[in-house]
Write an enzyme that holds these catalytic residues in place. Structure first.
Site, mmCIF file in Angstrom:
data_model
loop_
_atom_site.group_PDB
_atom_site.id
_atom_site.type_symbol
_atom_site.label_atom_id
_atom_site.label_comp_id
_atom_site.label_asym_id
_atom_site.label_seq_id
_atom_site.Cartn_x
_atom_site.Cartn_y
_atom_site.Cartn_z
ATOM 1 N N HIS A 368 -73.218 -39.729 -52.409
ATOM 2 C CA HIS A 368 -72.790 -38.428 -52.902
ATOM 3 C C HIS A 368 -72.771 -38.403 -54.428
ATOM 4 C CE1 HIS A 368 -68.865 -40.125 -53.852
ATOM 5 N NE2 HIS A 368 -68.669 -40.480 -52.578
ATOM 6 N N CYS A 390 -68.054 -45.529 -50.717
ATOM 7 C CA CYS A 390 -69.303 -44.767 -50.725
ATOM 8 C C CYS A 390 -70.204 -45.218 -51.882
ATOM 9 C CB CYS A 390 -69.017 -43.275 -50.857
ATOM 10 S SG CYS A 390 -68.156 -42.569 -49.423
#
Length: 415
Positions: A368, A390
């Site tokens: 992301h 992440c």
């Protein structure tokens, strides 16, 4: 009376004597060949097949001069030529940039100030320019100008990036060559090249020779640039056709929302099949993410990892980024971060391993951008590992990954 007449003859004849004798020339030179390859060693990165991202951001810059030379009789009263001023260079680059902007596959043309160009800087210099100015392709402009002031005939040989140009010299000649080569920076490959030359012939009295030489110098650059523009236009036409017909020695990628390129001028559109990645490779220790197509690397990005970056993910809340082979299986345009692509962690092995330790494996590991509510501090998120596990990139890079990586693509995350 006789003495005054004799003195007047001496005064008139002195400049002619000083301007006579052996052929003399004053030269200014810059060379793209020397700039790119003079200090390259055997460990330099080998050239790759260029990946042209359309439409292109193209940089344009003058190659630093390699020196000022004077040859011939040292007694000559030939003035030292003035190099091109920054305003002169800007005007010449404006004309070259105008040719580039005519084509649909060119998004923008960015002039690179001279202070960013190091003598013999090579591709390391260009890589820094790529990062600073966000350009993948650069047009390097080099030149040679020689001015002859004599009755003898001389010659100059100028090595351009596309061959040697040899021109003879004559009385009061100003010979100018401009050379423009367009290079893909990462691929280290030339995309196109063009040259333009001019020959200014003039005569001047000893009194106004200095002014005439300066005027001839500037006029020589202007005329050479006009000829360069014509030749460059032909090469751009060929490049546009090669892009449309997929006959060039390069691959094509399209920016999000861009579906075609102008085969010739703006308005003449042809469709291009965008190049897609078939694998994503992450090397945690390098903080790098690579988009792969077969064995080729299409793009590479700097990344941030979980706050506890070393080691494989073992349980929920350990803030580690998992290691292994997974699938990018779905995406969310409206996440709390700027776009998000889901990594298929945990797989069966991860679940089994976590259960054996009596813990939850966790989940919702994504690629992301930065948090939507902190977009004004993007610089902060580029300088550290900050996620809960992440893989994070900049928002601009996330747009590219979003466009180039379809759902179902394999991702391999290495330590």
């Amino acid at each position: 009376m006789k003495l005054s007449k004799l003195l007047s003859k001496i005064i008139v004849l002195m400049p002619l004597v000083l301007l006579g004798g052996c052929a003399t020339s004053t030269d200014y030179k810059s060379s793209a060949v020397q700039f790119l390859f003079s200090e390259r060693d055997d460990t330099a990165k080998s050239a790759q097949i260029p990946i042209l991202t359309l439409p292109m951001n193209v940089g344009i810059a003058f190659v630093p001069e390699t020196g000022h030379y004077r040859t011939g009789d040292s007694r000559r009263l030939l003035p030292t030529l003035s190099s091109l001023t920054e305003s002169d260079r800007t005007a010449l680059m404006d004309e070259i940039g105008a040719q580039l902007k005519k084509y649909e596959f060119v998004k923008s043309v960015i002039q690179i100030p001279s202070e960013y160009m190091a003598v013999n800087g090579g591709f390391d210099n260009l890589e820094r320019i790529k990062t600073t100015f966000n350009v993948d392709v650069i047009t390097l402009v080099s030149f040679s100008q020689s001015q002859f002031v004599d009755k003898d005939i001389s010659a100059i040989a100028y090595l351009t990036i596309i061959g040697a140009l040899i021109v003879p010299g004559e009385i009061n000649d100003t010979r100018t060559v401009l050379d423009a080569v367009c290079y893909h920076i990462t691929g280290q490959r030339m995309i196109l090249g063009a040259s333009g030359d001019s020959n200014i012939r003039s005569r001047a009295t000893p009194i106004n020779i200095l002014d005439q030489i300066r005027k001839d110098s500037l006029e020589g650059f202007k005329q050479a640039n006009k000829n360069l523009a014509l030749n460059l236009n032909q090469q751009l036409e060929l490049l546009g056709a090669a892009i449309c017909n997929s006959t060039g020695d390069f691959q094509i990628m399209c920016e999000p929302g861009y579906s075609g390129v102008g085969s010739l001028k703006k308005g003449a559109v042809c469709s291009v099949e965008p190049l897609r990645a078939d694998k994503v490779l992450v090397k945690k220790s390098e903080r790098k993410l690579y988009l792969k197509k077969g064995q080729r690397t299409l793009k590479e990005y700097n990344i941030s990892l979980g706050k506890n970056p070393v080691g494989d993910k073992e349980r929920e809340g350990d803030c580690r980024t998992p290691e292994g082979i997974y699938i990018l299986d779905w995406r969310n345009r409206n996440s709390h971060f700027y776009k998000a692509i889901h990594i298929s962690y945990p797989n069966r092995e991860d679940i089994s391993s976590a259960r054996s330790r009596g813990v939850s494996p966790g989940g919702m590991v994504m690629i992301h951008g930065v948090p939507n509510y902190f977009s004004w501090t993007k610089w902060y998120f580029r300088s550290r590992d900050w996620t809960n596990g992440c893989i994070a990139v900049s928002n601009t890079e996330m747009d590219e990954i979003w466009a180039y990586v379809p759902d179902g693509t394999i991702i391999e995350i290495q330590p």
